[in-house]
Design an enzyme around this catalytic site. Sequence first.
Site, PDB file in Angstrom:
ATOM      1  N   LYS A 176       0.286 -13.694  13.074  1.00 48.36           N
ATOM      2  CA  LYS A 176      -1.019 -14.268  12.751  1.00 48.36           C
ATOM      3  C   LYS A 176      -0.832 -15.039  11.385  1.00 48.36           C
ATOM      4  CE  LYS A 176      -4.759 -14.392  11.195  1.00 48.36           C
ATOM      5  NZ  LYS A 176      -5.137 -15.543  10.247  1.00 48.36           N
ATOM      6  N   CYS A 286       2.394 -13.887  -5.395  1.00 52.22           N
ATOM      7  CA  CYS A 286       2.063 -12.684  -5.850  1.00 52.22           C
ATOM      8  C   CYS A 286       2.885 -12.078  -7.010  1.00 52.22           C
ATOM      9  CB  CYS A 286       2.200 -11.857  -4.430  1.00 52.22           C
ATOM     10  SG  CYS A 286       4.028 -11.602  -4.098  1.00 52.22           S
TER      11      CYS A 286
HETATM   12  P1  NAD Z   1      -5.724 -12.510   2.762  1.00 49.99           P
HETATM   13  O1  NAD Z   1      -5.671 -11.072   2.649  1.00 49.99           O
HETATM   14  O2  NAD Z   1      -7.057 -13.279   2.554  1.00 49.99           O
HETATM   15  O3  NAD Z   1      -5.042 -13.038   4.013  1.00 49.99           O
HETATM   16  C1  NAD Z   1      -4.141 -12.780   4.569  1.00 49.99           C
HETATM   17  C2  NAD Z   1      -3.831 -12.895   6.234  1.00 49.99           C
HETATM   18  O4  NAD Z   1      -4.771 -11.696   6.473  1.00 49.99           O
HETATM   19  C3  NAD Z   1      -4.529 -13.987   6.687  1.00 49.99           C
HETATM   20  O5  NAD Z   1      -3.690 -14.379   7.957  1.00 49.99           O
HETATM   21  C4  NAD Z   1      -6.060 -13.632   7.162  1.00 49.99           C
HETATM   22  O6  NAD Z   1      -6.549 -14.389   8.277  1.00 49.99           O
HETATM   23  C5  NAD Z   1      -5.813 -12.151   7.553  1.00 49.99           C
HETATM   24  N1  NAD Z   1      -6.959 -11.419   7.622  1.00 49.99           N
HETATM   25  C6  NAD Z   1      -8.035 -11.467   6.672  1.00 49.99           C
HETATM   26  N2  NAD Z   1      -8.749 -10.500   6.825  1.00 49.99           N
HETATM   27  C7  NAD Z   1      -8.421  -9.871   8.016  1.00 49.99           C
HETATM   28  C8  NAD Z   1      -8.445  -8.730   8.741  1.00 49.99           C
HETATM   29  N3  NAD Z   1      -9.724  -7.992   8.319  1.00 49.99           N
HETATM   30  N4  NAD Z   1      -7.759  -8.221   9.670  1.00 49.99           N
HETATM   31  C9  NAD Z   1      -6.927  -8.682  10.041  1.00 49.99           C
HETATM   32  N5  NAD Z   1      -6.404  -9.733   9.514  1.00 49.99           N
HETATM   33  C10 NAD Z   1      -7.133 -10.339   8.336  1.00 49.99           C
HETATM   34  O7  NAD Z   1      -4.515 -13.129   1.780  1.00 49.99           O
HETATM   35  P2  NAD Z   1      -4.255 -14.488   1.169  1.00 49.99           P
HETATM   36  O8  NAD Z   1      -5.378 -15.300   0.378  1.00 49.99           O
HETATM   37  O9  NAD Z   1      -3.839 -15.372   2.569  1.00 49.99           O
HETATM   38  O10 NAD Z   1      -2.950 -14.503   0.226  1.00 49.99           O
HETATM   39  C11 NAD Z   1      -2.828 -14.032  -1.103  1.00 49.99           C
HETATM   40  C12 NAD Z   1      -2.782 -12.719  -1.386  1.00 49.99           C
HETATM   41  O11 NAD Z   1      -1.892 -12.225  -0.808  1.00 49.99           O
HETATM   42  C13 NAD Z   1      -2.905 -12.410  -2.882  1.00 49.99           C
HETATM   43  O12 NAD Z   1      -3.619 -11.349  -2.870  1.00 49.99           O
HETATM   44  C14 NAD Z   1      -1.469 -12.145  -3.036  1.00 49.99           C
HETATM   45  O13 NAD Z   1      -1.103 -11.286  -4.316  1.00 49.99           O
HETATM   46  C15 NAD Z   1      -1.052 -11.600  -1.828  1.00 49.99           C
HETATM   47  N6  NAD Z   1       0.415 -11.591  -1.545  1.00 49.99           N
HETATM   48  C16 NAD Z   1       1.358 -10.700  -1.883  1.00 49.99           C
HETATM   49  C17 NAD Z   1       2.527 -10.597  -1.577  1.00 49.99           C
HETATM   50  C18 NAD Z   1       3.444  -9.456  -1.588  1.00 49.99           C
HETATM   51  O14 NAD Z   1       4.603  -9.629  -1.344  1.00 49.99           O
HETATM   52  N7  NAD Z   1       2.964  -8.365  -2.413  1.00 49.99           N
HETATM   53  C19 NAD Z   1       3.216 -11.585  -1.112  1.00 49.99           C
HETATM   54  C20 NAD Z   1       2.196 -13.027  -1.097  1.00 49.99           C
HETATM   55  C21 NAD Z   1       0.788 -12.688  -1.083  1.00 49.99           C
HETATM   56  O1  6OD Z   2      11.344 -13.239  -1.764  1.00 51.51           O
HETATM   57  C1  6OD Z   2      10.420 -12.537  -0.924  1.00 51.51           C
HETATM   58  O2  6OD Z   2      11.459 -11.993   0.186  1.00 51.51           O
HETATM   59  C2  6OD Z   2       9.276 -12.387  -1.022  1.00 51.51           C
HETATM   60  N1  6OD Z   2       8.793 -11.469  -0.209  1.00 51.51           N
HETATM   61  C3  6OD Z   2       8.625 -13.112  -1.830  1.00 51.51           C
HETATM   62  C4  6OD Z   2       7.016 -12.831  -2.197  1.00 51.51           C
HETATM   63  C5  6OD Z   2       6.432 -13.951  -2.869  1.00 51.51           C
HETATM   64  C6  6OD Z   2       4.902 -13.857  -3.133  1.00 51.51           C
HETATM   65  O3  6OD Z   2       4.175 -14.643  -3.345  1.00 51.51           O
END
Ligand code: NAD
Ligand code: 6OD
Length: 484
Positions: A176, A286
């Site tokens: 998704k 992130c």
């Molecule tokens: P988000 O949580 O809003 O959405 C992520 C995904 O979840 C999307 O595909 C969304 O449609 C889906 N989603 C939302 N609500 C849902 C529900 N109730 N049930 C199932 N699916 C649902 O995140 P975003 O805005 O797309 O991304 C930014 C966030 O992601 C930031 O908080 C960032 O720190 C985090 N992030 C973390 C990492 C990591 O490796 N820790 C990496 C990248 C991004």
């Molecule tokens: O490099 C990766 O494998 C990874 N998961 C990066 C995450 C970046 C977050 O925004």
Amino acid sequence: MKQFHNFINGEFVATSKTFENRTPVDNQVIGLVHEAGKVEVDAAVKAARAAVDGEWGRMSVVKRVELLHAVADEINRRFDDFLAAELADTGKPHSLASHIDIPRGAANFKIFADIVKNAPTESFQMTTPDGGTAISYGVRSPLGVVAVVCPWNLPLLLMTWKVGPALACGNAVIVKPSEETPATATLLGEVMNTVGIPKGVYNVVHGFGPNSAGEFLTTHPEVDGITFTGETRTGEAIMAAAAKGVRPVSFELGGKNAGIVFADADFDKAVAGITRSAFENCGQVCLGTERVYVQRPVFDKFVAALKAKAESLKIGPPNEPGVGLGPLISAEHKQKVLSYYDKARAEGAIIVTGGGSPTMPAELANGHWVQPTIWTGLPETASVIREEIFGPCCHIAPFDTAEEAIALANNTQYGLATTIWTSNLSTAHQMAASVQVGLCWINSWFLRDLRTAFGGSKASGIGREGGVHSLEFYTDLRNVMIKL
Ligand code: NAD
Ligand code: 6OD
């Protein structure tokens, strides 16, 4: 108008409900996305189950590995298509996507295929109470049908980071993608068909979270496990869904990462490193640094140098030469980031640079541009120091001792990553042992070795992926004990 279809059982599937895909560069509609309902999600889950129970499940590891190498090669062959799709969806600089997003998107298939091919399982021999011998050994089986729920900030990279190991371990997936970035996950469906990945192994359902494809997928009882990257709050909702049926989750969530610069650090390298960690991908990483702590003797000099770097970043669209800062992903996200810029001002921040939106040429005026922003002078209780913003901004505060820096860095609900700059080896080790994070970079940031563990502590995640650690989630480990 481009159409982004669902990809189910090897076919591109249209639905009667579509939503617009807009590019963040100028907010123009660039495509229509076909939203999956319960029917499509159910069809995808059934297709995935049939794949696991069928040809894919019976395929030898060697053949699977060959096919996944072919997937990587085909992504590389169609590099320009993937690059164009990612640039249109995200607006990020060409230099960034062509060096990180797309190559890593391909590499995730090769690396994990090779890891699975070569990973041993444990084996023990023991003496039994009757003086005989027994041997035990581990056997790994695929988890089964895996839901992969993805964010928009590094769409292909973060999706394949999970799909690569999941498929290498013999699972079938339903992806998704974020509603903001549907393109590369859809394009990958074409690649899967071209190289001959069996039908149903890779599926894509488009839509939103609540009451849409995200919720339908994560609450589906036939999904065996959920791997998710996104906001901590969304992780909480998905974890509640996964509780039904006690299904495993792997979570990579939000952060409020600290960068720590000691006075003995190589100053220019530290400034360059924090420039990247605070502003790369317009701060939408992130692992990015929104809290910077600098040892007092070099504090003023560091603030001035980071200000100069921020102000030298060229803001613009992906293909303009020299661009270092693209737009934010959406109008909604821009509003969120600017609301923090307002809060910082209201809470009494010294605005070192930025603090608003840049003036852009008329053709880009509707894009989601914001200025790279630096604040100083706020107490640790301020909103922009406590809450994840996910924009090109950071607060810089001084510190005196390593103990103080550790306390400041750890004073957060999150525990994803840190970047520490020092030329003293003892300080580096002391800090690495004391910071409560899953990822600690010393004199570097976002330097990746895909064999290593990746993930967050505290509210930043559950579990680790990367290298053999990915096998912990994507396989079920059985112990076999044989009395000889
Ligand atoms: P988000 O949580 O809003 O959405 C992520 C995904 O979840 C999307 O595909 C969304 O449609 C889906 N989603 C939302 N609500 C849902 C529900 N109730 N049930 C199932 N699916 C649902 O995140 P975003 O805005 O797309 O991304 C930014 C966030 O992601 C930031 O908080 C960032 O720190 C985090 N992030 C973390 C990492 C990591 O490796 N820790 C990496 C990248 C991004
Ligand atoms: O490099 C990766 O494998 C990874 N998961 C990066 C995450 C970046 C977050 O925004």
